[in-house]
Design a protein around this motif. Structure first.
Motif: not given
Length: 949
Positions: A137-141, A145-148, A155-156, A374-376
Motif C-alpha cells: 500500500a505504501l508503494a502504490y499510494a 502513477f499516484m506520486a507522479a 486522476l489520482v 495506462n501506467l496506473m
C-alpha cells in the motif's frame, strides 16, 4: 472520553488499526504541515486548473446552486459536464464548507488514505500478510502513477478507487457459497461509481479494460459462472448509475466538443515510447523534474511517463518467476496480474506497438488521448506481485527440506537458486545503467532515441546523481542475500528501504510550488492585471471586460502563474475568453483557438471575433512583438522603466557587429504562431505604430524598403512611442528616395526609452503625387540591450488605434481596448438601451432592456444548449405587465433572445436537462449501494426474529 480512548487503544493493538492510523496520519502531516506554514501544495494543473475550478464549485454550492456553469472561462462554459472540476465528487463538496486551502489539503489527504487502505484491502483479499499489505500500500499510494500524477488530483482520485474495485470483483468471483455477495457488489459499485464521479476520463476508460480482463479470468475459473456474472453485472450497473451525475451530462458535452471528431492520431498522440519503460527501473535515468542536477531531457515530460514503485517491487516482479515460486500451489492465482500489468504496458505504448490500431477499435476507449496514463494499471499489478513475493521470499521464506542435505559429488562453490538470482537482476541492471552512462556518455541516450542535444559533460552531474538509486538497489540486493540474518528485523528493514526509495523518487519527480502564484489573494501581478481591467471602466452594458494572456510558447511558466492565466482568473472573478481544460465547444475552438493553453487565433484579434466576446485586456511577452537579432553584450547603459526586464535571449542568430545587416529571423521563432505579413504598406499622411511588447532603450531604427509607388519626392519619418504609450517623439527622417531593396536608417539623438516605433511617409513638394511605400520589418538597435527585428506574430494584430499599452506587469506588456462590444447589446431597434442588472458566479445574469420596438437582445456569453430566459416586461401606462419564457438561440458564438417593446428584465439561467437525468441516476445508485450494504444485517435480523404465532 474514556470509552473512546479505550476503543482507540484496542484498535491500535490490531494490525488493521495500526495501518489505518499510519495511512491516515501520514498524508495529514505531508500536506497539512506545509499548508500551515503557508505553502499549500499547488503545482502544475492543480494550480492552474483543478484548484480554482473546485473553489468555484464550493462558491456555487455554498449559495445553494448546482455547479453547472462557469462564467469565467471561454466566455462562459459548462462546469459540471466539463469533467475536470469534479463537481459531483463528494470530496469536492468540502469546498462549500471549508476555506479553499483547507479543503484542498483535505482532498489531497483523502486521496492517499483511499489509495493506501484500498490496496491493503485488495492485498488482504488476495491472501497477503499484514506486513506485505502495508508495504504494498505504501508503494502504490506514494510511488509511481499516484506520486507522479499528483499534479492532476482528478486522476489520482480515480486511481485511488481502482484497488477497491479489484477487491470487490475478486471477492465476487472467489467467495465461498452461502456467503452474502451484497457487500462486495456494493464495494464494486461504489468504487466504479466514485471513479466516474471524479471526472477523470483516462482512468475511467483504462480501468474498464483491465477490470473486464480480470472479470473474464474470474469467470473462467468460477464454478457457478452465471451467478458470478450476474453479481458482477449488477455491481458494474450500480457503479455506472452512481456516476450518472458526471457521465450523463459529460457525454453530451463530449459530442459537442473538439473531441467529437476522433482520429487515430489524436488517440495515440500521448503514447509512451517503449524506451521510457526503463524509468520503471531507474526513475532518474533521463534527468529530473527540476533543473538540478539535470532537467528531464527526453521527449514528453517526466510525470507522464513515471511508473516507479520502488526497486524492491521490480525485484519482486522478476523474482516471482523463480522455479520454487512457480511450483507453489498459489501460483495459479498470480499469473493474471502479469497479464494485467502487461496489458496496461501495451496500452501505454500505444502507437509504438503494432496493436495501436487494434486498441483504437475499442468503443469509448478510443475517446482518450493520453495512453501513457495506462501506467496506473501497471503500477497496481506490480505492487500486487511485489506483496506476493515479499510473503513467499522474505517475510515467510520456505522451510528447509527434511533430512540431511544432499551430498555434492564434486567440491566447489555453492550454487545459488533461481529465487535468489532473479531478484538480483534489477539491482545489477540499475548499477549497470550508471556504469554505461559513465563509460559511454551519450551512447545510451542516443540508443533510446532521445532527440535532445546531450554531451558527456552535461550528463556528468546526472551520472553522479544516479549513484543514489544505485546505492538503494545495492541495499535491496543485500537484504535478499542476508535475509536469514535479517529475519527478525525484516519488516523494519523493508519499511526503511521502501520509504527511503520513495522519498528519493518523489524529491526529484514532484514539481516545485510557486509561493507567489495567483492562487494567493496577495499575488501582486494578478492584482495588477485585475486593476488594469478595472481601469478601462465597465463595458457599454456594465460589468468587467474579459481578459486573455497570449503566450503559447510559455516562455516563463513561473511568471505566468504569478500573473494568473485561465483558470486562475476564476479566483478574482475576472472573466476570460480563454480557458484550460480537456473539452471546449467545437465551434468556439474553431473560431478563437482559445483551447490551446495561453493561445488565441491571431487573425480573430483583428476581425472582430474577440470584440464580440468583449475582450478588453490582453497580456503578452516581447517575444510575440520583436525577435532578437543580436544578444546584449554589455549591461544597459541607461535605466528604463523600473521593473522592465530585457527580453530573454532566443534562438536567433547573432550579428557579428552592431551595424551589420540583420540576418533573417529563424523559423524556430515561429513554432506555435505564424509570422506577420512580410511587408506593410505606408500610405502618405497616415502613421503606423508597432509595439515592442516591452521598453527598449533605442539608438537607431533601420527600415528596409520593399516597393515604392508614385513619382513624387517623399521621406520616411520615424518616431518612438514613449514607455507609457501616450506620446510620440519624432527622432528623424530619411529624405532620400532610394530604390527598393535598400535600407533607410534613422538614428535617435541619444538612447531613448520607447515602447514602440512610429513610421510615416510624407511627400515634400511638387511635382506629382507623394509616393506609397511598402516596407519590411524594422530593425531596432538599442543601447546595450541588443538588436531586435519588429516581426513578432502579434505585431499587426495588436497595434495602436484599437489597442493601448496600459503598462508593464513583470515581463508582460498589458494592452487594453475599448472596442469590446460589452456584456450585451440590442439588435433591430435603434436607440434601444441595455444594462446589466446582476451577475452571479453560477452564470445567472439579468439585463434591463428598454426598446421602442420588438428587438433582439444579444448576450456576450458562449452559447450552449440548456440556457433559458425569463422576460418580465413592464407595459406602458394602461397596459398589462407580462412574464414570458423566451427561447435562447445561437447568435454566432454567443446567445440571443427576442424581447418585446417596452422595458424588460431578462433573466438568463442554465438548466440543462441532462443534469437532472444524471443526478436522478446517481441518487438511484447511492440508494442501491446503501441497500446492498444493509441487506445482510437486515436478513440476519429477520432470521433471528421470533416466529409470529
Amino acid at each position: 472520553m474514556r470509552p473512546l480512548a479505550d476503543a482507540a487503544v484496542r484498535l491500535l493493538r490490531r494490525p488493521a488499526g495500526r495501518l489505518v492510523a499510519v495511512f491516515g496520519l501520514l498524508p495529514c502531516v505531508l500536506f497539512g504541515v506545509p499548508a500551515l506554514a503557508g505553502a499549500t501544495w499547488l503545482s502544475g494543473d492543480n494550480l492552474i486548473q483543478n484548484f480554482p475550478l473546485r473553489v468555484l464549485v464550493g462558491v456555487d454550492l455554498r449559495h445553494g446552486h448546482v455547479p453547472v456553469w462557469d462564467p469565467y472561462i471561454w466566455s462562459g462554459s459548462p462546469l459540471l459536464s466539463a469533467f475536470n472540476a469534479g463537481a459531483a465528487y463528494p470530496a469536492t463538496w468540502l469546498f462549500a464548507v471549508l476555506p479553499g486551502a483547507l479543503a484542498w489539503v483535505a482532498n489531497q489527504a483523502l486521496v492517499e488514505v483511499v489509495a493506501a487502505t484500498g490496496m491493503v484491502v485488495l492485498l488482504r483479499v488476495l491472501g497477503r500478510s499484514w506486513a506485505a499489505a502495508g508495504l504494498g500500500a505504501l508503494a502504490y499510494a506514494y510511488g509511481g502513477f499516484m506520486a507522479a500524477q499528483s499534479v492532476h488530483i482528478d486522476l489520482v482520485e480515480a486511481a485511488a478507487w481502482l484497488p477497491w474495485a479489484f477487491a470487490g470483483l475478486d471477492r465476487l468471483g472467489t467467495m465461498p457459497p452461502g456467503r452474502s455477495a451484497a457487500p462486495w457488489v456494493a464495494m464494486l459499485g461504489a468504487a466504479v461509481g466514485l471513479m466516474g464521479l471524479t471526472g477523470a476520463a483516462e482512468p475511467i476508460l483504462d480501468a474498464a479494460v483491465v477490470l473486464a480482463l480480470y472479470a473474464l479470468w474470474l469467470l473462467w475459473r468460477a464454478r457457478t459462472r452465471l451467478r458470478v456474472l450476474v453479481r458482477m453485472a449488477v455491481g458494474a450497473g450500480v457503479g455506472l448509475a452512481l456516476a450518472g451525475a458526471q457521465l450523463v451530462p459529460g457525454a453530451l458535452l463530449q459530442e459537442q466538443s473538439q473531441r467529437a471528431a476522433r482520429t487515430y492520431w489524436f488517440f495515440t498522440s500521448g503514447s509512451m515510447n517503449k524506451s521510457f519503460t526503463l524509468l520503471g527501473l531507474d526513475p532518474l535515468l533521463f534527468g529530473t523534474n527540476h533543473s538540478f542536477p539535470v532537467a528531464f531531457y527526453a521527449t514528453y515530460n517526466l510525470p507522464e511517463v513515471s511508473s516507479y514503485v520502488g526497486i524492491m517491487a521490480v525485484m519482486g516482479l522478476v523474482g516471482l518467476l523463480a522455479r520454487r515460486h512457480r511450483l507453489h500451489p498459489e501460483s495459479s492465482r498470480w499469473w493474471i496480474w502479469y497479464g494485467v500489468g502487461g496489458l496496461g504496458l501495451f496500452l501505454a505504448w500505444g502507437d509504438f506497438t503494432p496493436l495501436g490500431h487494434a486498441f483504437y477499435l475499442l468503443p469509448e476507449f478510443n475517446r482518450q488521448r493520453l495512453l501513457a496514463r495506462n501506467l496506473m494499471e501497471v503500477d497496481l499489478a506490480v505492487v500486487v506481485l511485489f506483496a506476493t513475493w515479499l510473503d513467499h521470499m522474505l517475510l515467510s521464506p520456505a522451510p528447509a527440506p527434511a533430512g540431511p542435505p544432499p551430498r555434492r559429488r564434486f567440491p566447489g562453490p555453492r550454487r545459488w537458486r533461481s529465487d535468489v538470482v532473479l531478484p538480483l537482476v534489477p539491482p545489477l541492471a540499475v548499477v549497470g545503467l550508471q556504469v554505461v552512462m559513465l563509460a559511454g556518455g551519450t551512447w545510451l541516450p542516443h540508443l533510446v532515441g532521445v532527440p535532445s542535444a546531450v554531451t558527456r559533460s552535461s550528463l556528468l552531474p546526472l551520472v553522479g546523481l544516479l549513484t543514489v538509486p544505485s546505492a538503494i538497489a545495492v541495499a535491496a540486493a543485500v537484504v535478499v542475500l542476508r535475509r536469514a540474518r535479517l529475519a527478525r528485523r525484516m519488516v523494519l528493514v523493508l519499511g526503511v528501504l521502501v520509504v527511503v526509495d520513495l522519498v528519493v523518487f518523489n524529491a526529484f519527480v514532484q514539481g516545485g510550488v510557486n509561493p507567489e502564484a495567483a492562487s494567493s489573494s496577495g499575488a501582486l501581478w494578478a492584482n495588477e492585471l485585475l486593476a488594469a481591467d478595472a481601469s478601462i471602466g465597465p463595458g457599454p452594458a456594465g460589468g468587467l471586460h474579459r481578459m486573455a494572456v497570449f503566450d503559447p510558447e510559455a516562455y516563463d511558466a513561473v511568471a505566468i502563474e504569478r500573473l494568473g492565466e485561465a483558470d486562475l482568473n476564476i479566483l478574482r472573478s475576472l472573466p476570460s475568453v480563454q480557458g484550460y481544460g480537456p473539452v471546449v465547444d467545437a465551434r468556439y475552438e474553431d473560431a478563437t483557438g482559445a483551447h490551446k493553453q495561453l493561445g488565441l487565433t491571431v487573425s480573430a484579434l483583428a476581425d472582430g471575433t474577440f470584440a464580440r466576446l468583449d475582450l478588453g485586456v490582453l497580456a503578452s511577452v516581447p517575444e510575440y512583438f520583436v525577435h532578437l537579432v543580436t544578444a546584449p553584450t554589455t549591461a544597459p547603459t541607461m535605466t528604463v522603466t523600473p521593473g522592465t526586464p530585457i527580453p530573454p535571449v532566443g534562438p536567433s542568430a547573432h550579428a557579428p557587429v552592431d551595424r551589420a545587416p540583420a540576418p533573417p529571423t529563424p523559423a524556430d521563432d515561429y513554432r506555435m504562431v505564424g509570422p506577420p505579413a512580410a511587408t506593410v504598406a505606408l500610405v502618405p499622411g497616415t502613421t503606423r505604430t508597432q509595439f515592442f511588447g516591452t521598453v527598449l532603450s533605442v539608438t537607431a531604427v533601420d527600415v528596409p524598403l520593399a516597393a515604392v509607388e508614385g513619382a513624387g519626392p517623399w521621406r520616411l519619418r520615424v518616431g518612438l512611442l514613449d514607455p507609457d504609450g501616450d506620446h510620440v517623439a519624432w527622432i528623424g527622417a530619411a529624405d532620400a528616395a532610394p530604390a527598393p531593396g535598400a535600407t533607410l536608417s534613422v538614428a535617435a539623438p541619444g538612447p531613448t526609452p520607447a515602447s514602440g516605433i512610429v513610421l510615416e511617409v510624407q511627400g515634400h513638394g511638387p511635382p506629382g503625387p507623394p509616393a506609397s511605400v511598402r516596407v519590411g520589418a524594422a530593425v531596432v538597435r538599442t543601447a546595450g540591450q541588443g538588436t531586435y527585428r519588429v516581426d513578432g506574430s502579434l505585431r499587426d494584430a495588436v497595434a495602436p488605434g484599437r489597442w493601448s499599452l496600459e503598462g508593464m506587469v513583470g515581463p508582460f506588456a498589458v494592452f487594453t481596448t475599448r472596442s469590446g462590444a460589452g456584456r450585451g447589446w440590442v439588435l433591430g431597434a435603434p436607440g434601444a438601451s441595455v444594462r446589466q442588472v446582476s451577475a452571479t458566479p453560477w452564470g445567472d445574469e439579468t439585463f434591463q432592456v428598454t426598446t421602442a420596438a420588438p428587438a433582439t437582445l444579444v448576450r456576450s456569453e458562449q452559447y450552449a444548449s440548456g440556457w433559458q430566459a425569463t422576460i418580465a416586461t413592464t407595459a406602458p401606462a394602461g397596459g398589462r405587465d407580462t412574464v414570458v419564457h423566451g427561447t435562447v438561440r445561437r447568435q454566432g458564438l454567443v446567445q440571443a433572445v427576442s424581447v418585446p417593446a417596452g422595458t424588460s428584465l431578462v433573466h438568463f439561467t442554465f438548466r440543462p436537462h441532462r443534469v437532472l437525468e444524471g443526478f436522478g441516476l446517481s441518487v438511484l445508485g447511492a440508494l442501491a449501494v446503501a441497500g446492498l450494504v444493509a441487506w445482510p444485517r437486515l436478513r440476519r435480523r429477520r432470521r433471528a426474529a421470533p416466529a409470529t404465532p
